[in-house]
Design a protein around this motif. Structure first.
Motif, PDB file in Angstrom:
ATOM      1  N   VAL A 173       0.610  -1.195  -0.079  1.00  0.00           N
ATOM      2  CA  VAL A 173      -0.108  -0.081   0.114  1.00  0.00           C
ATOM      3  C   VAL A 173       0.918   1.400   0.004  1.00  0.00           C
ATOM      4  CG1 VAL A 173      -1.749   1.147   1.228  1.00  0.00           C
ATOM      5  CG2 VAL A 173      -1.808  -1.240   1.386  1.00  0.00           C
ATOM      6  N   GLY A 174       2.073   1.126   0.811  1.00  0.00           N
ATOM      7  CA  GLY A 174       2.999   2.398   0.953  1.00  0.00           C
ATOM      8  C   GLY A 174       2.608   3.021   2.118  1.00  0.00           C
ATOM      9  N   TRP A 175       3.260   4.233   2.382  1.00  0.00           N
ATOM     10  CA  TRP A 175       2.901   4.960   3.652  1.00  0.00           C
ATOM     11  C   TRP A 175       1.452   5.372   4.024  1.00  0.00           C
ATOM     12  CZ3 TRP A 175       0.757   9.582   3.348  1.00  0.00           C
ATOM     13  CH2 TRP A 175       0.996  10.253   2.117  1.00  0.00           C
ATOM     14  N   GLN A 176       0.871   5.169   2.799  1.00  0.00           N
ATOM     15  CA  GLN A 176      -0.615   5.636   2.862  1.00  0.00           C
ATOM     16  C   GLN A 176      -1.313   4.956   3.592  1.00  0.00           C
ATOM     17  OE1 GLN A 176       1.462   5.689   0.062  1.00  0.00           O
ATOM     18  NE2 GLN A 176       0.929   7.411  -1.112  1.00  0.00           N
ATOM     19  N   VAL A 177      -0.846   3.551   4.112  1.00  0.00           N
ATOM     20  CA  VAL A 177      -1.580   2.616   4.959  1.00  0.00           C
ATOM     21  C   VAL A 177      -2.010   3.323   6.324  1.00  0.00           C
ATOM     22  CG1 VAL A 177       0.478   1.377   5.825  1.00  0.00           C
ATOM     23  CG2 VAL A 177      -1.644   0.146   5.521  1.00  0.00           C
ATOM     24  N   LEU A 178      -1.387   4.365   6.597  1.00  0.00           N
ATOM     25  CA  LEU A 178      -1.462   5.220   7.720  1.00  0.00           C
ATOM     26  C   LEU A 178      -2.946   5.543   7.880  1.00  0.00           C
ATOM     27  CD1 LEU A 178       1.843   7.283   7.762  1.00  0.00           C
ATOM     28  CD2 LEU A 178       1.073   5.802   9.634  1.00  0.00           C
ATOM     29  N   CYS A 179      -3.646   5.508   6.747  1.00  0.00           N
ATOM     30  CA  CYS A 179      -4.970   5.965   6.915  1.00  0.00           C
ATOM     31  C   CYS A 179      -6.052   4.665   7.211  1.00  0.00           C
ATOM     32  CB  CYS A 179      -5.563   6.627   5.618  1.00  0.00           C
ATOM     33  SG  CYS A 179      -5.593   5.736   4.265  1.00  0.00           S
ATOM     34  N   PHE A 180      -5.308   3.349   7.539  1.00  0.00           N
ATOM     35  CA  PHE A 180      -6.348   2.334   7.683  1.00  0.00           C
ATOM     36  C   PHE A 180      -6.298   2.113   9.202  1.00  0.00           C
ATOM     37  CE2 PHE A 180      -5.260  -0.758   3.722  1.00  0.00           C
ATOM     38  CZ  PHE A 180      -5.538   0.331   2.844  1.00  0.00           C
ATOM     39  N   HIS A 181      -7.324   1.851   9.861  1.00  0.00           N
ATOM     40  CA  HIS A 181      -7.672   1.866  11.180  1.00  0.00           C
ATOM     41  C   HIS A 181      -8.372   0.719  11.577  1.00  0.00           C
ATOM     42  CE1 HIS A 181      -5.408   5.535  12.098  1.00  0.00           C
ATOM     43  NE2 HIS A 181      -5.834   6.100  11.056  1.00  0.00           N
ATOM     44  N   SER A 182      -8.580   0.369  12.905  1.00  0.00           N
ATOM     45  CA  SER A 182      -9.171  -0.574  13.246  1.00  0.00           C
ATOM     46  C   SER A 182     -10.615  -0.081  13.613  1.00  0.00           C
ATOM     47  CB  SER A 182      -8.661  -1.170  14.653  1.00  0.00           C
ATOM     48  OG  SER A 182      -8.879  -0.118  15.804  1.00  0.00           O
ATOM     49  N   PRO A 183     -11.577  -1.149  13.678  1.00  0.00           N
ATOM     50  CA  PRO A 183     -13.057  -0.566  13.962  1.00  0.00           C
ATOM     51  C   PRO A 183     -13.056   0.044  15.215  1.00  0.00           C
ATOM     52  CG  PRO A 183     -13.111  -2.842  13.110  1.00  0.00           C
ATOM     53  CD  PRO A 183     -11.537  -2.357  13.491  1.00  0.00           C
ATOM     54  N   GLU A 184     -12.271  -0.157  16.328  1.00  0.00           N
ATOM     55  CA  GLU A 184     -12.180   0.433  17.548  1.00  0.00           C
ATOM     56  C   GLU A 184     -11.612   1.911  17.372  1.00  0.00           C
ATOM     57  OE1 GLU A 184     -10.677  -2.533  17.154  1.00  0.00           O
ATOM     58  OE2 GLU A 184     -12.284  -3.903  17.707  1.00  0.00           O
ATOM     59  N   TRP A 185     -10.768   2.122  16.630  1.00  0.00           N
ATOM     60  CA  TRP A 185     -10.317   3.445  16.458  1.00  0.00           C
ATOM     61  C   TRP A 185     -11.354   4.127  15.929  1.00  0.00           C
ATOM     62  CZ3 TRP A 185      -9.976   7.135  12.415  1.00  0.00           C
ATOM     63  CH2 TRP A 185      -8.981   8.052  12.720  1.00  0.00           C
ATOM     64  N   TRP A 186     -12.152   3.692  14.949  1.00  0.00           N
ATOM     65  CA  TRP A 186     -13.158   4.564  14.387  1.00  0.00           C
ATOM     66  C   TRP A 186     -14.546   4.763  15.311  1.00  0.00           C
ATOM     67  CZ3 TRP A 186     -13.008   7.169  10.128  1.00  0.00           C
ATOM     68  CH2 TRP A 186     -11.887   6.841   9.081  1.00  0.00           C
ATOM     69  N   ARG A 187     -14.665   3.624  15.881  1.00  0.00           N
ATOM     70  CA  ARG A 187     -15.678   4.065  17.303  1.00  0.00           C
ATOM     71  C   ARG A 187     -15.473   5.267  18.082  1.00  0.00           C
ATOM     72  NH1 ARG A 187     -19.908   1.300  19.678  1.00  0.00           N
ATOM     73  NH2 ARG A 187     -19.791  -0.539  18.456  1.00  0.00           N
ATOM     74  N   PHE A 188     -14.045   4.887  18.627  1.00  0.00           N
ATOM     75  CA  PHE A 188     -13.566   6.148  19.645  1.00  0.00           C
ATOM     76  C   PHE A 188     -13.599   7.402  18.973  1.00  0.00           C
ATOM     77  CE2 PHE A 188     -10.304   8.574  21.788  1.00  0.00           C
ATOM     78  CZ  PHE A 188     -10.474   8.673  22.935  1.00  0.00           C
ATOM     79  N   GLU A 189     -13.142   7.377  17.564  1.00  0.00           N
ATOM     80  CA  GLU A 189     -13.013   8.759  17.007  1.00  0.00           C
ATOM     81  C   GLU A 189     -14.440   9.343  16.776  1.00  0.00           C
ATOM     82  OE1 GLU A 189     -10.084  10.024  15.906  1.00  0.00           O
ATOM     83  OE2 GLU A 189     -10.883  11.466  14.241  1.00  0.00           O
ATOM     84  N   TRP A 190     -15.465   8.579  16.547  1.00  0.00           N
ATOM     85  CA  TRP A 190     -16.547   9.299  16.421  1.00  0.00           C
ATOM     86  C   TRP A 190     -17.424   9.372  17.647  1.00  0.00           C
ATOM     87  CZ3 TRP A 190     -19.492   6.370  11.590  1.00  0.00           C
ATOM     88  CH2 TRP A 190     -18.703   6.959  10.200  1.00  0.00           C
TER      89      TRP A 190
END
Ligand SMILES: C[S@@+](CC[C@H](N)C(=O)[O-])C[C@H]1O[C@@H](n2cnc3c(N)ncnc32)[C@H](O)[C@@H]1O
Length: 260
Positions: A173-190
């Protein structure tokens, strides 16, 4: 050789199984968007007549699917694909009066406050939605009680926990894989915004296998050499990973009433 028939999977994706596999291969811009949307749809409570924004719709397959399968009215918005091309596809699919093609950038959307009952984004939200401030902009376009539902490439564990980007993800993917996150990350973020209640946040348990099957078919049957080559590279990454990290996350949040 992986046959096109491998994409017809009524056991797992009965709605998507009714669509022409070659049409899906020709119009996809990533892992099978109809499979992702059919799974995501289980969390969305679509009802006929709802107004739905399909954000980052690409060539609009998901917009056609939303209109046909759920009877909703769709605004199909995308940055890279011209609206005229999508409008022609919607006419050809017989949903021209139900799906409106729009060329738009995700930070400058030409819609009204509270216009939508639902917003969906299949394999697109990670391009712009990992910005901590973005959800606040997005929910403005939702009615109170409306849902934002996303399907995004995801990792079972955060890269930070791993101490960095593993070699197979960096080469795939390249360094752009930094934008891949776990479902737990998204839950917390929102959830921490207080703007939405997260009603579902889940990883597809065998998402990598769907992803690999899709790439195998595209590597054989895409008319575009660049897609065939990219598919082969993604298969190598998925084989190295074997579902240890890579999957798709399906996340849905419901807009809460403003406390102001
Ligand atoms: C990987 S493609 C997926 C397209 C489609 N959803 C599919 O699955 O075939 C990502 C899409 O996100 C859209 N996109 C990326 N950045 C965007 C932005 N800033 N505003 C609007 N759309 C964006 C692109 O135009 C592209 O069509």
């Amino acid at each position: 050789m992986t046959s096109l028939d491998a994409l017809v999977r009524p056991d797992k994706y009965p709605r998507a199984a009714a669509y022409d596999p070659q049409w899906m291969v020709d119009n996809c811009m990533g892992p099978n968007p109809l499979w992702l949307l059919e799974d995501l749809g289980r969390d969305c409570a679509f009802r006929p007549g709802m107004k739905v924004l399909d954000l980052g719709c690409g060539r609009g397959m998901t917009s056609i699917f939303l209109a046909r399968e759920y009877g909703v009215e769709v605004w199909a918005a995308d940055l890279w694909i011209p609206a005229e091309d999508n409008a022609a596809r919607f006419e050809q699919a017989g949903v021209g009066d139900q799906v409106h093609a729009v060329r738009a950038e995700a930070h400058d959307l030409p819609f009204a406050s509270g216009q939508f009952d639902a917003i969906v984004a299949v394999d697109s939200y990670h391009y712009f939605g990992t910005d901590d401030l973005y959800l606040g902009y997005m929910v403005e376009f939702l009615k109170t009680g409306g849902r934002l539902s996303i399907a995004v490439p995801s990792l079972h564990r955060e890269l930070r926990e791993l101490g960095g980007i593993p070699a197979h993800l960096r080469s795939g993917v390249g360094w752009q894989v930094l934008c891949f996150h776990s479902p737990e990350w998204w839950r917390f973020e929102w959830e921490q915004t207080g703007l939405v209640q997260v009603t579902a946040s889940r990883a597809q348990p065998d998402g990598w296998l769907d992803w690999k099957l899709w790439c195998e078919v595209c590597a054989e049957h895409s008319p575009d050499e660049a897609v065939r080559q990219a598919s082969r590279a993604t298969i190598s990454m998925l084989d190295a990973d074997r579902g240890e990290l890579l999957t798709f996350a399906l996340v849905t949040g419901q807009k809460v009433a403003s406390s102001e």
